[in-house]
Design an enzyme around this catalytic site. Structure first.
Site, PDB file in Angstrom:
ATOM      1  N   HIS A  26       0.848  -1.197   0.000  1.00 29.94           N
ATOM      2  CA  HIS A  26       0.000   0.000   0.000  1.00 29.94           C
ATOM      3  C   HIS A  26       0.881   1.243   0.000  1.00 29.94           C
ATOM      4  O   HIS A  26       1.323   1.716   1.044  1.00 29.94           O
ATOM      5  CB  HIS A  26      -0.916  -0.006   1.229  1.00 29.94           C
ATOM      6  N   HIS A  28       1.150   5.017  -2.356  1.00 30.73           N
ATOM      7  CA  HIS A  28       0.586   5.856  -3.415  1.00 30.73           C
ATOM      8  C   HIS A  28       1.688   6.575  -4.173  1.00 30.73           C
ATOM      9  O   HIS A  28       2.548   7.227  -3.570  1.00 30.73           O
ATOM     10  CB  HIS A  28      -0.369   6.888  -2.816  1.00 30.73           C
ATOM     11  N   ASP A  30       1.568   9.270  -6.054  1.00 21.79           N
ATOM     12  CA  ASP A  30       1.560  10.724  -5.895  1.00 21.79           C
ATOM     13  C   ASP A  30       1.805  11.137  -4.452  1.00 21.79           C
ATOM     14  O   ASP A  30       1.867  12.326  -4.142  1.00 21.79           O
ATOM     15  CB  ASP A  30       0.254  11.337  -6.409  1.00 21.79           C
ATOM     16  N   GLY A 187      -9.519   8.159  -2.187  1.00 19.84           N
ATOM     17  CA  GLY A 187     -10.163   9.446  -1.976  1.00 19.84           C
ATOM     18  C   GLY A 187     -11.097   9.421  -0.787  1.00 19.84           C
ATOM     19  O   GLY A 187     -11.011   8.533   0.067  1.00 19.84           O
ATOM     20  N   GLU A 217     -10.561   3.464   7.338  1.00 13.50           N
ATOM     21  CA  GLU A 217      -9.561   4.501   7.634  1.00 13.50           C
ATOM     22  C   GLU A 217     -10.284   5.720   8.193  1.00 13.50           C
ATOM     23  O   GLU A 217     -10.154   6.049   9.371  1.00 13.50           O
ATOM     24  CB  GLU A 217      -8.761   4.871   6.386  1.00 13.50           C
TER      25      GLU A 217
END
Length: 371
Positions: A26, A28, A30, A187, A217
């Site tokens: 996990h 990201h 960006d 998101g 989360e």
């Protein structure tokens, strides 16, 4: 009394962490851009940054992401996404990502990104995927030449609050032989359940493409239950599963959802530092990941966003050793669990465990180290 030579002193467990092979599920794209790269790319396109000194900018990202909510945390991505709108920029960021992970001892990584966030300058979704994949391959090849073998694969995210879920799922399916291994939703979690578009997950099941969904989360057990119902094979974060754990005079008591997740070995992609920043835990020491591990859940440890958390996988594991009392056996457990739940074929997972992870940990146990 003669002091032992430095090379003969037993190493602490924390000192062993950098050399241990790591598996990252996990992370990201960006959320892991080098600050110096952001500064350079921003200057090229005239994008205004909070700071133009790389060190200062790096500190700004960590401070801004530590405001205490997921919504504020996500606002920092306006700057990274802004500089990732061309094929060359995406390729560079992906190449540097692979190199940075390899330098941290990561031997296998699944890095996720949302193609729809990188089309402001006219790239198609497929061109975004192509650029990122090229960068991963270039970085992995360079890392191997430098003595740090790594394999980097991609997970495609659809943004929860937008309406391109099916399009991104179809893109992931179309690129399954080009280094894309799964689909995800990213998101704002609260208010955008996976069940909002069940047909998307029907198409993934029909194509036999796995999905891992952000859940538990910023939202609670309902979000996790929803992700499980739609077929998630892993849960991105999943820390709110702790809300389904109780205790009485007989010991720990698991609720039905917690039992379901544990019994079916649905892996939890836990990101300790990130959860502390967004209010999901008060500290690494008090983070529910340790209890979840002790109760037998399929726990993996991850970075989430290395830039915003000022972290690496090595740092996350070190914090768990130093602040939560993790042992070498705990570190091996989460590494093997991560490899076993990677979205590649069984023989590839078995080879990673049997030829890379197990031998390295056996060597670490055979060496001298102090707790």
């Amino acid at each position: 009394m003669t002091e032992p030579h430095p090379d003969e002193r037993p190493q602490s467990l924390a000192e062993l962490v950098p050399a241990l092979p790591k598996v990252l599920l996990h992370d990201h794209l960006d959320g892991g851009v080098r600050p110096a790269t952001i500064v350079e790319l921003a200057a090229q396109i005239g994008h205004e940054l909070p700071a133009t000194d790389p060190d200062e900018l790096g500190r700004w990202f960590v401070d801004a992401a530590s405001a205490g909510t997921l919504e504020l945390y996500l606002e920092t991505f306006a700057h990274t996404v802004a500089v990732m709108q061309t094929a060359d920029a995406l390729r560079r960021v992906a190449r540097e990502c692979a190199l940075d992970l390899a330098a941290d001892g990561v031997v296998y990584a699944e890095v996720r990104f949302a193609p729809e966030q990188h089309v402001e300058q006219g790239l198609s979704l497929q061109e975004v995927v192509d650029a990122v994949r090229a960068g991963f391959d270039e970085g992995a090849a360079q890392a191997r030449e430098e003595g740090h073998p790594i394999r980097v694969l991609a997970i495609l995210c659809a943004m929860r609050h937008l309406d391109r879920w099916q399009e991104v799922a179809d893109l992931a399916i179309a690129n399954r032989d080009e280094g894309v291994v799964a689909f995800d939703l990213a998101g704002p979690e609260d208010g955008f359940p996976a069940s909002r578009c069940p047909e998307v997950f029907d198409s993934l099941r029909a194509a036999h493409l796995p999905c891992t969904l952000h859940a538990g989360e910023a939202a609670g057990l309902d979000s996790i239950a929803d992700a499980v119902a739609e077929g998630a094979l892993r849960l991105g974060h999943g820390v709110r599963l702790a809300d389904d754990l109780g205790a009485d005079e007989l010991g720990d008591r698991l609720g039905l959802l917690a039992h379901w997740v544990r019994d079916r070995r649905l892996a939890l992609e836990v990101c300790p530092s990130s959860n502390v920043q967004t209010g999901g835990a008060t500290s690494v020491a008090e983070h529910p990941v340790t209890r979840l591990l002790r109760l037998g859940f399929a726990v993996t440890v991850n970075t989430d966003n290395r830039l915003q958390s000022g972290t690496s996988l090595g740092r996350e594991l070190t914090l768990l050793v130093e602040e939560a009392g993790w042992t070498l056996e705990d570190l091996e457990d989460v590494a093997v669990t991560a490899a076993a739940h990677a979205f590649v074929h069984h023989d590839e997972r078995a080879a990673l465990i049997d030829t890379v992870i197990r031998p390295a940990y056996a060597a670490a146990r055979g060496g001298r180290h102090r707790a």
